[in-house]
Design an enzyme around this catalytic site. Structure first.
Site, short mmCIF file in Angstrom:
data_model
loop_
_atom_site.label_atom_id
_atom_site.label_comp_id
_atom_site.label_asym_id
_atom_site.label_seq_id
_atom_site.Cartn_x
_atom_site.Cartn_y
_atom_site.Cartn_z
N GLU A 198 13.87 15.26 160.13
CA GLU A 198 12.47 14.87 160.26
C GLU A 198 12.38 13.96 161.47
O GLU A 198 13.29 13.18 161.73
CB GLU A 198 11.95 14.10 159.03
CG GLU A 198 11.85 14.89 157.75
CD GLU A 198 11.42 14.02 156.58
OE1 GLU A 198 11.09 12.83 156.80
OE2 GLU A 198 11.41 14.50 155.44
N GLU B 220 17.54 12.25 151.20
CA GLU B 220 17.34 10.80 151.12
C GLU B 220 17.75 10.22 149.75
O GLU B 220 17.05 9.37 149.19
CB GLU B 220 15.88 10.46 151.43
CG GLU B 220 15.47 10.83 152.85
CD GLU B 220 14.07 10.36 153.22
OE1 GLU B 220 13.26 10.11 152.29
OE2 GLU B 220 13.79 10.23 154.42
#
Length: 769
Positions: A512, A408
């Protein structure tokens, strides 16, 4: 020890035992007098003319020198008798003789055999002389029963050896258990059979020392045959073959884990946009994020809270022992770990996970300063060294499927308009990590996990990380997706994302997934998935977590309904594709020009003219102040900076902050004509004892940075082998080097083998003595 190594090692040793068994049964049978059989027997007995001397009188005709005369017909004694499993043979000299009729489970009765060959006129005296010492030699019923019992034990043991070999070849859970059972039975039977044979021969040998009344020796010599040694060697080899079976179980038991033993994990490789195991089956992730949350930093200027420390779950052997049964109950085949400490021991957890059939994805970044900074991205010597140290710590494990270079990094595009300019640094990290892995002959995958976001930058980012060439592309794109909330459905939650990636050239998965905004978490999304990592096993901010840790137990949520896709087959997966990189635009600013490989030798080469205190707290502030003053004098700090949007990277952009501060201090000092007041910075800087001349400083700087922008295969920190481009970047797929098992496991295994071999050898020598 690697499970595959254990099974194959046991199979090899069992095969060696097979060779010995075949040789023993075929050649120790004493069914003929050809060269090899007559050299191998369980026991040899030699009257050798001594019996004639024991009578005290001439005994013409007691011995027969005609090799063709049949045995057991009172035709005379022979010089040497040899007993095997099926018969016994008698020899008139070293190479000529004949054999008795073959019998399955032949009885070892030397007294009866010698009397059967003794001429009738000498049978009474021979019986008297031999039986008078009252030794085991003349106890035919005992010897017959014992030798036949030993034969049947050895015969059944040999059958078990063949069954162990056949069972060990497939290398699956059930056949592994079967092979270990057969090998254990075979070793037991063979050892007991060898012990019985050795014991009865030792007892029979007591006749060697007896004399008759005149003091003359009885004249019968009993000796161990080479076949007995072959039997002990066969037993020892089979006993050694048990060690790999036991080691395979000890890997799990040593950390207190009761998990099923599975076949060794196969290497997973990328073909086109899919993953496949070595046997050609398609591989999909059914995984879970496995790491306790660290202390989350709170910053009013950062709406993307992240932990600033971490707990390494793979270094916690007791934690793994606690969790592994729950992980296997969930049916996962993989876990993702976000941060690890490369200096700690991970053997117990990694080997236990492998024993349970669980792969790992290891993120190379660390919280705080151990990752690419999304607000001020850079790809530095420190980060590269940290990544390599982690890679070196985990390459020895077979169940590492991928290393993630970042997580990220491109995020907060709404508050950080230049966020996509960090993408070149991610791509440079992937390039250098792949080059290092290839230099280690490893084909472990390299991945990136992206936060979800608008298609305006999410899809361009995924395409950017997969463009140009294999050498500069990631292998695996992960998307952290939280769109499915509550009792949603595929069309509402995943259909759009799925369509966006339908033509993507690399494997893509949910690194995720989950949603806790509508509790309770129903997990209905798993029925619509075909690969991903559930977030998360441990409790985390926002209501996440599959388990609640307690002193006595944990509760596990349902995660067993993932459907793993089998198509397309490996042969139909297509070829690797790396399309050309798209140029930057207004919404995606990443340049196609990547940062160079960080080169520590360039950073160390820089000529210093000033000293600075190196206080980490103020280094950044001092760099800002010095650059500002330097700029006012017409200078530029571009050599220590870089821009992912312009594709311009300074020659010292990958160096540590202290090196950058040294450069700026010295540059400002030089541009102000070496004014002593220019080297103070409120007492935070001072001149070195003997600063170089301006010409020398300029020449040194030119030499240091002459190859600063090179791309090369990095080396492990501390090797002093930064080449600045001398080593070409490798792009070959290589082969896995993961079959290097932990050194400690090999040492223990070899010590165990040596100890067992020593015990067997000493036992045999003592028995034969």
């Amino acid at each position: 020890m690697k499970g595959e190594t254990c099974i194959r090692g046991a199979t090899v040793l069992t095969f060696e035992n097979i060779i010995l068994e075949v040789l023993r049964f075929m050649k120790i049978g004493q069914i003929n007098v050809s060269t090899v059989p007559r050299g191998i027997a369980m026991v040899r007995i030699s009257p050798n003319n001594g019996l004639e001397s024991a009578t005290g009188d001439p005994t013409p005709g007691l011995y027969n020198n005609n090799a063709s005369v049949p045995l057991q017909a009172q035709n005379g004694l022979r010089q040497v008798y040899s007993w095997g499993f099926y018969s016994h043979c008698a020899y008139v000299d070293s190479s000529h003789g004949t054999c008795a009729n073959s019998t399955f489970a032949n009885k070892f009765v030397p007294f009866d055999s010698i009397l059967a060959d003794t001429p009738s006129k000498y049978s009474v005296v021979t019986r008297f002389l031999i039986s008078r010492p009252n030794t085991t030699f003349s106890n035919s019923p005992f010897l017959a029963t014992s030798s036949r019992a030993a034969f049947y034990l050895i015969f059944v043991g040999t059958i078990c050896v063949f069954l162990a070999l056949i069972s060990g070849i497939p290398q699956s859970t059930l056949t592994f258990i079967a092979a270990s059972v057969f090998a254990t039975l075979a070793a037991t039977f063979l050892l007991v059979g060898a012990a019985i044979w050795t014991a009865i021969i030792r007892q029979v040998r007591t006749i060697n020392h007896f004399t008759v009344e005149s003091g003359a020796p009885l004249g019968i010599e009993v000796s161990f045959g080479s076949g007995l040694w072959l039997l002990w060697a066969s037993s020892a080899t089979l006993s050694l073959s048990l060690l790999p079976y036991f080691v395979r179980y000890v890997v799990a038991v040593s950390v207190g884990l009761l998990v099923p033993i599975v076949e060794s994990l196969q290497k997973v490789s990328r073909i086109g946009r899919y993953l496949y195991t070595e046997d050609g089956n398609r591989f999909s992730f059914k995984g879970i994020a496995y790491q306790q949350q660290g202390t989350v930093a709170t910053d009013p200027n950062n709406n993307f809270p992240e932990p600033n420390d971490f707990i390494d779950p793979l270094a916690d052997s007791s934690g793994c022992a606690r969790d592994l049964s729950h992980l296997t109950a969930l049916g996962v085949n993989s876990v993702r770990v976000y941060s690890v400490n490369s200096s700690l021991d991970h053997d117990s957890c990694m080997q236990a996970l492998e024993s349970a059939g669980i792969y790992t994805i290891i993120d190379l970044s660390l919280p705080a300063n151990g990752s690419i900074n999304r607000a001020a991205p850079s790809w530095t010597v420190a980060l590269l060294d940290q990544y390599i140290e982690t890679i070196d710590a985990f390459l020895k494990y077979d169940n590492v499927i991928a290393f993630n270079v970042a997580n990220e990094v491109v995020a907060q595009v709404d508050t950080l308009p230049n966020a996509t300019a960090a993408a070149p640094y991610i791509k440079a990290a992937a390039r250098d990590v792949k080059a290092y892995l290839r230099s280690k002959n490893s084909s472990v995958l390299v991945g990136y996990s992206s936060t979800d976001g608008p298609d305006s930058w999410r899809i361009p980012l995924a395409n950017y990380l997969a463009c140009n060439s294999d050498a500069t592309s990631i292998d695996l794109f992960g998307l952290n997706n939280y769109e499915w909330c509550g009792d949603s459905d595929f069309q509402s939650a995943y259909a759009g994302t799925n369509a966006d990636f339908v033509n993507y050239t690399l494997p893509v998965y949910f690194s995720e997934f989950g949603c806790a905004t509508s509790p309770p978490r129903l997990w209905t999304e798993v029925q619509a998935l075909f690969g991903g990592m559930a977030f998360s096993y441990f409790p985390a901010d926002g209501g996440f977590g599959m388990v609640t840790l307690s002193q006595d137990n944990s509760t596990v949520a349902q995660y067993n309904n993932v459907t793993l896709v089998d198509s397309p087959t490996r042969d139909n997966a297509g070829q690797d594709q790396f399309p050309a990189c798209a140029p930057p635009d207004a919404t995606f600013l990443a340049s196609t020009s990547l940062p160079p490989t960080p080169n520590e030798s360039v950073c160390h080469c820089t000529f210093r003219e000033t000293d600075n205190p190196g206080e980490a707290v103020i280094v950044g502030q001092l760099i800002d102040i010095a650059c500002s003053l330097f700029g006012q004098q017409g200078g530029s700090c571009s050599p220590i900076g870089g821009s992912g949007s312009s594709g311009q990277y300074g020659s010292l952009s990958y160096c540590d902050p202290i090196t950058k501060l040294d450069y700026v201090f010295s540059a400002y000092y030089d541009i102000t004509n070496r004014n002593s007041l220019s080297c103070d910075f409120a007492g935070n800087a001072s001149l070195i004892a003997s600063p170089p001349s301006p010409a020398a400083a300029a020449a040194a700087a030119t030499s240091c940075v002459s190859n600063a922008a090179a791309t090369f295969t990095p080396q492990a920190p501390g090797t002093g082998s930064d080449s600045g481009g001398a080593t070409p970047t490798s792009t070959s797929s290589g082969s896995s080097s993961n079959n290097n098992a932990a050194v400690s496991s090999y040492v223990q295994g070899f010590l165990g083998i040596a100890l067992t071999a020593g015990v067997i050898f000493i036992s045999g020598v003592w028995t034969l003595s």
